[in-house]
Motif scaffolding. Sequence first.
Motif, PDB file in Angstrom:
ATOM      1  N   PRO A  65       1.087  -1.242  -0.016  1.00 20.25           N
ATOM      2  CA  PRO A  65       0.461   0.003  -0.117  1.00 20.25           C
ATOM      3  C   PRO A  65       0.917   1.456  -0.102  1.00 20.25           C
ATOM      4  N   VAL A  66       0.576   2.272  -0.707  1.00 18.59           N
ATOM      5  CA  VAL A  66       0.968   3.799  -0.275  1.00 18.59           C
ATOM      6  C   VAL A  66       0.131   4.329   0.175  1.00 18.59           C
ATOM      7  N   THR A  67       1.046   6.068   0.286  1.00 18.89           N
ATOM      8  CA  THR A  67      -0.405   6.995   0.806  1.00 18.89           C
ATOM      9  C   THR A  67       0.257   7.704  -0.193  1.00 18.89           C
ATOM     10  N   TYR A  68      -0.991   8.746  -0.680  1.00 11.20           N
ATOM     11  CA  TYR A  68      -1.083   9.732  -1.634  1.00 11.20           C
ATOM     12  C   TYR A  68      -2.367  10.191  -0.787  1.00 11.20           C
ATOM     13  N   SER A  69      -2.511  12.002  -1.439  1.00 11.76           N
ATOM     14  CA  SER A  69      -3.035  12.760  -0.864  1.00 11.76           C
ATOM     15  C   SER A  69      -4.444  12.382  -2.337  1.00 11.76           C
ATOM     16  N   TRP A  70      -5.880  12.956  -2.127  1.00 15.70           N
ATOM     17  CA  TRP A  70      -7.043  12.891  -2.658  1.00 15.70           C
ATOM     18  C   TRP A  70      -7.182  13.879  -2.510  1.00 15.70           C
ATOM     19  N   GLY A  71      -7.771  15.000  -3.974  1.00 15.80           N
ATOM     20  CA  GLY A  71      -8.792  15.804  -3.769  1.00 15.80           C
ATOM     21  C   GLY A  71      -9.353  16.190  -4.177  1.00 15.80           C
ATOM     22  N   GLU A  72     -10.802  17.056  -4.234  1.00 14.38           N
ATOM     23  CA  GLU A  72     -12.162  16.924  -5.108  1.00 14.38           C
ATOM     24  C   GLU A  72     -11.763  17.994  -6.229  1.00 14.38           C
ATOM     25  N   PRO A  73     -12.218  17.977  -7.216  1.00 18.08           N
ATOM     26  CA  PRO A  73     -11.665  18.789  -9.097  1.00 18.08           C
ATOM     27  C   PRO A  73     -11.371  20.467  -8.073  1.00 18.08           C
ATOM     28  N   ALA A  74     -12.525  20.554  -7.476  1.00 19.29           N
ATOM     29  CA  ALA A  74     -11.887  22.474  -6.740  1.00 19.29           C
ATOM     30  C   ALA A  74     -10.818  22.501  -6.277  1.00 19.29           C
ATOM     31  N   THR A  75     -10.271  21.694  -6.032  1.00 21.13           N
ATOM     32  CA  THR A  75      -8.915  21.623  -5.771  1.00 21.13           C
ATOM     33  C   THR A  75      -7.415  22.403  -6.648  1.00 21.13           C
ATOM     34  N   ALA A  76      -8.218  21.695  -7.640  1.00 21.64           N
ATOM     35  CA  ALA A  76      -7.380  22.014  -9.207  1.00 21.64           C
ATOM     36  C   ALA A  76      -6.308  21.905  -8.637  1.00 21.64           C
ATOM     37  N   GLY A  77      -6.135  21.139  -8.412  1.00 21.58           N
ATOM     38  CA  GLY A  77      -4.051  20.193  -8.476  1.00 21.58           C
ATOM     39  C   GLY A  77      -3.512  21.128  -7.512  1.00 21.58           C
ATOM     40  N   ARG A  78      -4.038  21.049  -6.763  1.00 17.78           N
ATOM     41  CA  ARG A  78      -2.923  22.114  -5.355  1.00 17.78           C
ATOM     42  C   ARG A  78      -3.056  21.839  -4.613  1.00 17.78           C
ATOM     43  N   PRO A  79      -2.523  20.929  -3.724  1.00 16.11           N
ATOM     44  CA  PRO A  79      -2.492  20.308  -2.257  1.00 16.11           C
ATOM     45  C   PRO A  79      -2.311  21.723  -1.212  1.00 16.11           C
ATOM     46  N   PHE A  80      -2.697  22.413  -0.729  1.00 19.47           N
ATOM     47  CA  PHE A  80      -2.882  22.957   0.461  1.00 19.47           C
ATOM     48  C   PHE A  80      -3.781  23.115   1.535  1.00 19.47           C
ATOM     49  N   TYR A  81      -5.060  24.395   1.601  1.00 14.81           N
ATOM     50  CA  TYR A  81      -5.603  24.839   3.083  1.00 14.81           C
ATOM     51  C   TYR A  81      -6.897  25.012   2.608  1.00 14.81           C
ATOM     52  N   ASN A  82      -7.093  25.159   3.979  1.00 14.77           N
ATOM     53  CA  ASN A  82      -8.464  25.015   3.504  1.00 14.77           C
ATOM     54  C   ASN A  82      -8.907  27.708   4.218  1.00 14.77           C
ATOM     55  N   ALA A  83      -9.576  27.942   3.484  1.00 16.61           N
ATOM     56  CA  ALA A  83     -10.010  29.189   4.270  1.00 16.61           C
ATOM     57  C   ALA A  83      -9.143  29.768   5.534  1.00 16.61           C
ATOM     58  N   GLY A  84      -8.583  28.595   5.957  1.00 19.68           N
ATOM     59  CA  GLY A  84      -8.098  29.402   7.829  1.00 19.68           C
ATOM     60  C   GLY A  84      -7.099  29.216   7.432  1.00 19.68           C
ATOM     61  N   PHE A  85      -6.232  28.563   7.292  1.00 18.19           N
ATOM     62  CA  PHE A  85      -4.730  27.627   6.989  1.00 18.19           C
ATOM     63  C   PHE A  85      -4.910  26.845   8.191  1.00 18.19           C
ATOM     64  N   THR A  86      -5.814  26.307   8.436  1.00 19.87           N
ATOM     65  CA  THR A  86      -6.225  25.274   9.765  1.00 19.87           C
ATOM     66  C   THR A  86      -5.771  23.484   9.678  1.00 19.87           C
ATOM     67  N   ALA A  87      -6.777  22.934   8.438  1.00 21.54           N
ATOM     68  CA  ALA A  87      -6.141  21.914   7.909  1.00 21.54           C
ATOM     69  C   ALA A  87      -6.248  22.081   6.535  1.00 21.54           C
ATOM     70  N   LEU A  88      -5.888  20.781   5.251  1.00 22.33           N
ATOM     71  CA  LEU A  88      -5.615  20.359   4.352  1.00 22.33           C
ATOM     72  C   LEU A  88      -6.890  20.488   3.566  1.00 22.33           C
ATOM     73  N   ASN A  89      -6.867  20.512   2.201  1.00 18.84           N
ATOM     74  CA  ASN A  89      -7.812  20.244   1.407  1.00 18.84           C
ATOM     75  C   ASN A  89      -8.008  19.620   0.773  1.00 18.84           C
ATOM     76  N   CYS A  90      -6.740  18.280   1.192  1.00 20.84           N
ATOM     77  CA  CYS A  90      -7.137  17.559   0.270  1.00 20.84           C
ATOM     78  C   CYS A  90      -6.987  15.831   1.403  1.00 20.84           C
ATOM     79  N   GLU A  91      -7.988  15.325   1.333  1.00 22.27           N
ATOM     80  CA  GLU A  91      -7.693  13.483   1.662  1.00 22.27           C
ATOM     81  C   GLU A  91      -6.173  13.391   2.085  1.00 22.27           C
ATOM     82  N   VAL A  92      -5.856  12.518   2.963  1.00 21.77           N
ATOM     83  CA  VAL A  92      -4.465  11.211   2.734  1.00 21.77           C
ATOM     84  C   VAL A  92      -5.171  10.061   2.714  1.00 21.77           C
ATOM     85  N   ARG A  93      -4.486   9.315   1.298  1.00 21.62           N
ATOM     86  CA  ARG A  93      -6.061   7.899   1.791  1.00 21.62           C
ATOM     87  C   ARG A  93      -4.482   7.074   1.733  1.00 21.62           C
TER      88      ARG A  93
END
Length: 340
Positions: A65-93
């Motif tokens: 198994p490998v660990t990877y980031s997955w994000g909704e299309p709205a992330t536009a390929g940019r693993p980043f933060y939510n608006a308040g910089f308190t959590a990431l905008n992608c899931e770690v799967r």
Amino acid sequence: MFDRLASVRVLEGCSPDALPLAKLLEDGLPTVLKGLARDWSLVRAGLESPQAAMDHLRAHYDGRPVTYSWGEPATAGRPFYNAGFTALNCEVRRGGLDQVLDGLASYLDDPRPPTFYVASLLVDTCLPGLRAGNDLDFAAQGVDAPPAIWIGNRVTASCHYDAPNNIACCAVGRRRFTVFPPEQIGNLYPGPLEPTPGGQAVSVVDFSAPDFERYPRFRQALETAQTVVLEPGDAIFIPSMWWHHVQGQDPFTVLVNYWWTSMPAWVPTPMHALYHALWTIRDRPEREKQAWREVFEYYVFGPADRAGAHLPEPARNILGPFDETMARRMRALLIGKLNR
């Protein structure tokens, strides 16, 4: 924006078995190593088609198994933060690399795909045998630099620095690198130290649409920036502590990189010292902070032998050169002091 930036210098004629490491480290400048990996089997497969490159990776995958980031299309390929910089905008799967490749393949023609990003996966761990036709010969120069692989779609790795030196090889698809010297840290507006999208603090500036009203000093950073689009088979040397912003340019991208340091393994990362200094020094009165700045300049940032030069060698203790034994003593000393 990128069209107005300076270009990264280019070094021609490099080969995987004759890396110019000494020159790169002496110059200390970002450098494109044109065509360094052009003969890799993975590069050739990627030039044939994304599917051929995926098949090449599958042929070496051992099923772990490998660990990877997955994000909704709205992330536009940019693993980043939510608006308040308190959590990431992608899931770690966590899942099979073959499943990740299936997902990437199913969205190759989609203009707004979900984000898939396998980051810093050790090649020898999950893709044994891949190095046989896809490697740089660091060992010939006595350097231990195990390769890591990065697999995704049009992913943006927000601007960050790494403590080790780095040679990154563009294997499949194109990637744009934009680099900044270390002194630009304040003009790049680093985000939180924790959490981070990839283990290091990243610039919070959106390079695709910079908000100069909110981040005005970013204009000064751009004056020092250098950029290049790497084609498959090209590589780039990024010196220690240089900031770099990396953008995948194609629906399927693969990069292989090598980190290495000139320091022995028993010397830990300076990040530990940074965290400790934030805790113990940052909030002191300004007069005390300036006094501690002088202390650090004397003991740490000045000549390595200055603080102990006037003492007999047996009396220097931690003021003298470190070796593995002294490193173990220092670790025990620090643990003892922190546990009081």
